[in-house]
Design an enzyme around this catalytic site. Structure first.
Site, PDB file in Angstrom:
ATOM      1  N   HIS A  95       0.530  -1.361   0.072  1.00  0.00           N
ATOM      2  CA  HIS A  95      -0.038  -0.087   0.118  1.00  0.00           C
ATOM      3  C   HIS A  95       1.083   1.468  -0.301  1.00  0.00           C
ATOM      4  O   HIS A  95       1.964   0.996   0.468  1.00  0.00           O
ATOM      5  CB  HIS A  95      -0.780   0.021   1.258  1.00  0.00           C
ATOM      6  CG  HIS A  95      -1.641   0.650   0.622  1.00  0.00           C
ATOM      7  ND1 HIS A  95      -3.138   0.580   0.663  1.00  0.00           N
ATOM      8  CD2 HIS A  95      -1.513   2.479   1.834  1.00  0.00           C
ATOM      9  CE1 HIS A  95      -4.101   2.627   0.836  1.00  0.00           C
ATOM     10  NE2 HIS A  95      -2.535   3.282   1.786  1.00  0.00           N
ATOM     11  N   GLN A 114      -9.097   1.427   0.395  1.00  0.00           N
ATOM     12  CA  GLN A 114      -8.546  -0.203   0.244  1.00  0.00           C
ATOM     13  C   GLN A 114      -7.000  -0.228   1.154  1.00  0.00           C
ATOM     14  O   GLN A 114      -7.012  -1.136   1.384  1.00  0.00           O
ATOM     15  CB  GLN A 114      -7.153  -0.023  -1.191  1.00  0.00           C
ATOM     16  CG  GLN A 114      -8.646   0.034  -2.266  1.00  0.00           C
ATOM     17  CD  GLN A 114      -7.132   0.804  -3.700  1.00  0.00           C
ATOM     18  OE1 GLN A 114      -6.087   1.119  -3.574  1.00  0.00           O
ATOM     19  NE2 GLN A 114      -7.365  -0.028  -4.378  1.00  0.00           N
ATOM     20  N   GLU A 137       4.265   8.476  -1.629  1.00  0.00           N
ATOM     21  CA  GLU A 137       3.347   9.798  -2.313  1.00  0.00           C
ATOM     22  C   GLU A 137       3.178  10.431  -3.834  1.00  0.00           C
ATOM     23  O   GLU A 137       4.200  10.370  -4.068  1.00  0.00           O
ATOM     24  CB  GLU A 137       3.653  10.771  -1.610  1.00  0.00           C
ATOM     25  CG  GLU A 137       2.549  11.806  -1.240  1.00  0.00           C
ATOM     26  CD  GLU A 137       1.560  11.484  -0.110  1.00  0.00           C
ATOM     27  OE1 GLU A 137       0.371  11.498  -1.233  1.00  0.00           O
ATOM     28  OE2 GLU A 137       1.614  11.173   1.164  1.00  0.00           O
ATOM     29  N   GLY A 138       1.772   9.843  -4.564  1.00  0.00           N
ATOM     30  CA  GLY A 138       1.785  11.124  -5.132  1.00  0.00           C
ATOM     31  C   GLY A 138       2.057   9.588  -6.332  1.00  0.00           C
ATOM     32  O   GLY A 138       2.759  10.305  -7.836  1.00  0.00           O
ATOM     33  N   ARG A 139       2.275   8.476  -6.524  1.00  0.00           N
ATOM     34  CA  ARG A 139       2.885   7.355  -7.149  1.00  0.00           C
ATOM     35  C   ARG A 139       4.718   7.924  -7.209  1.00  0.00           C
ATOM     36  O   ARG A 139       5.116   7.740  -8.331  1.00  0.00           O
ATOM     37  CB  ARG A 139       2.734   8.037  -8.663  1.00  0.00           C
ATOM     38  CG  ARG A 139       0.936   7.205  -8.568  1.00  0.00           C
ATOM     39  CD  ARG A 139       0.870   7.014 -10.360  1.00  0.00           C
ATOM     40  NE  ARG A 139      -0.919   6.387 -10.399  1.00  0.00           N
ATOM     41  CZ  ARG A 139      -1.623   7.038 -11.260  1.00  0.00           C
ATOM     42  NH1 ARG A 139      -0.891   6.827 -12.285  1.00  0.00           N
ATOM     43  NH2 ARG A 139      -2.917   6.604 -11.190  1.00  0.00           N
ATOM     44  N   ASP A 171       4.293   6.994 -13.576  1.00  0.00           N
ATOM     45  CA  ASP A 171       4.569   6.018 -11.702  1.00  0.00           C
ATOM     46  C   ASP A 171       5.482   5.638 -11.945  1.00  0.00           C
ATOM     47  O   ASP A 171       6.541   4.999 -12.335  1.00  0.00           O
ATOM     48  CB  ASP A 171       3.696   4.297 -12.325  1.00  0.00           C
ATOM     49  CG  ASP A 171       3.633   3.786 -10.236  1.00  0.00           C
ATOM     50  OD1 ASP A 171       4.522   3.946  -9.771  1.00  0.00           O
ATOM     51  OD2 ASP A 171       2.705   2.807 -10.887  1.00  0.00           O
ATOM     52  N   ARG A 173       7.394   4.253  -8.924  1.00  0.00           N
ATOM     53  CA  ARG A 173       7.470   3.622  -7.017  1.00  0.00           C
ATOM     54  C   ARG A 173       8.698   2.478  -7.643  1.00  0.00           C
ATOM     55  O   ARG A 173       7.954   2.077  -8.881  1.00  0.00           O
ATOM     56  CB  ARG A 173       6.294   3.272  -6.932  1.00  0.00           C
ATOM     57  CG  ARG A 173       4.450   4.115  -6.547  1.00  0.00           C
ATOM     58  CD  ARG A 173       3.611   3.745  -6.500  1.00  0.00           C
ATOM     59  NE  ARG A 173       3.060   3.630  -7.789  1.00  0.00           N
ATOM     60  CZ  ARG A 173       1.572   2.969  -6.842  1.00  0.00           C
ATOM     61  NH1 ARG A 173       1.067   3.049  -5.978  1.00  0.00           N
ATOM     62  NH2 ARG A 173       1.471   3.089  -8.297  1.00  0.00           N
ATOM     63  N   LYS A 199       2.317  -4.604 -10.233  1.00  0.00           N
ATOM     64  CA  LYS A 199       2.673  -4.808  -8.548  1.00  0.00           C
ATOM     65  C   LYS A 199       3.256  -7.145  -9.023  1.00  0.00           C
ATOM     66  O   LYS A 199       3.825  -6.846  -7.921  1.00  0.00           O
ATOM     67  CB  LYS A 199       2.428  -4.831  -7.506  1.00  0.00           C
ATOM     68  CG  LYS A 199       2.107  -3.134  -7.024  1.00  0.00           C
ATOM     69  CD  LYS A 199       0.762  -3.236  -6.208  1.00  0.00           C
ATOM     70  CE  LYS A 199       0.458  -1.391  -5.399  1.00  0.00           C
ATOM     71  NZ  LYS A 199      -0.474  -1.206  -4.679  1.00  0.00           N
TER      72      LYS A 199
END
Length: 249
Positions: A95, A114, A137-139, A171, A173, A199
């Site tokens: 998450h 979620q 945060e924010g992708r 993205d 991340r 993911k």
């Protein structure tokens, strides 16, 4: 720090090593009672810290912490429930932190929903873990820049367009650290609560077996409908409620 305190903390810290990567310090568990609806549930709470600029020796690490200014950086953590290491079926959720959704209850996204729902799903499953990723945060663009992206969205841009106009990828991340922590806890396959195939791919590429992916849709409103549709149309998110078979290695 006296020797007794030092021993207590030393025994609760594990240093995770991997060739070619910075060591990670994992601290815990801490008994964390949580109110989920009408029930009280106790999770095992762990935090982790990249040791990029800190010593890997536990005693030296404890000495260095007062000067490390950790309050001015972000650390991630994980809530573990049940016999996570050994259970045949364990659910996990990666998450990404959402200051506005998780804390303030913003309806511009579905993140708060979620977060709580995945915790309920893990408890109902009997075992699992929720990884709360603080640098997402924010992708991956950060909270201040996320607020600028929101300003652009109020002018008609969607989430992807706003991030790109600010000079970021859609993205940014990475799940590498979270996967290393997961591998320290568990070797068996997992069921991943996600709408995001990236993911699933990240876990599979790291050698983790994913038994299935479980989509998590809900809390749709006029405030987040465009945001959710952009996830499907531009970011490849799955839309549905039925568990999907996932890649295995």
């Amino acid at each position: 720090m006296n020797k007794n305190i030092q021993k207590i903390l030393r025994d609760k810290i594990e240093v995770i090593q991997q060739e070619g990567s910075h060591d990670i310090a994992l601290a815990g568990p801490v008994q964390l009672p949580v109110r989920l609806g009408e029930q009280e549930v106790t999770f095992q709470w762990y935090t982790w810290l990249s040791l990029k600029d800190l010593p890997s020796d536990k005693e030296e690490l404890l000495k260095a912490l007062p000067e490390a200014d950790l309050a001015f950086s972000q650390q991630s953590s994980v809530l573990v429930y049940g016999d996570f290491s050994s259970a045949d079926d364990a659910m996990i959720r990666f998450h990404s932190i959402c200051h506005t959704g998780d804390i303030f209850g913003s309806m511009r996204c579905d993140c708060g929903y979620q977060l709580r729902q995945s915790m309920n799903m893990i408890v109902e499953n009997g075992s699992g873990a929720l990884f709360y990723l603080a640098d997402h945060e924010g992708r991956g663009i950060g909270l201040f820049t996320k607020s600028l992206a929101y300003i652009l969205q109020e002018e008609g841009l969607d989430t992807v367009e706003a991030n790109e106009e600010l000079g970021f990828e859609d993205d940014q991340r990475s799940y590498n650290e979270a996967i290393r922590i997961l591998q320290a806890f568990r070797k068996k396959p997992v069921s991943l609560i996600t709408n995001n195939p990236k993911k699933v791919n990240s876990l599979s590429e790291a050698g983790m077996s994913v038994h299935r992916s479980v989509p998590l849709w809900g809390d749709v409103s006029e405030h987040n409908r465009k945001y959710l549709q952009t996830k499907v149309e531009k970011s490849g998110h799955m839309q549905g409620t039925e568990p999907q078979p996932a890649l295995q290695r």
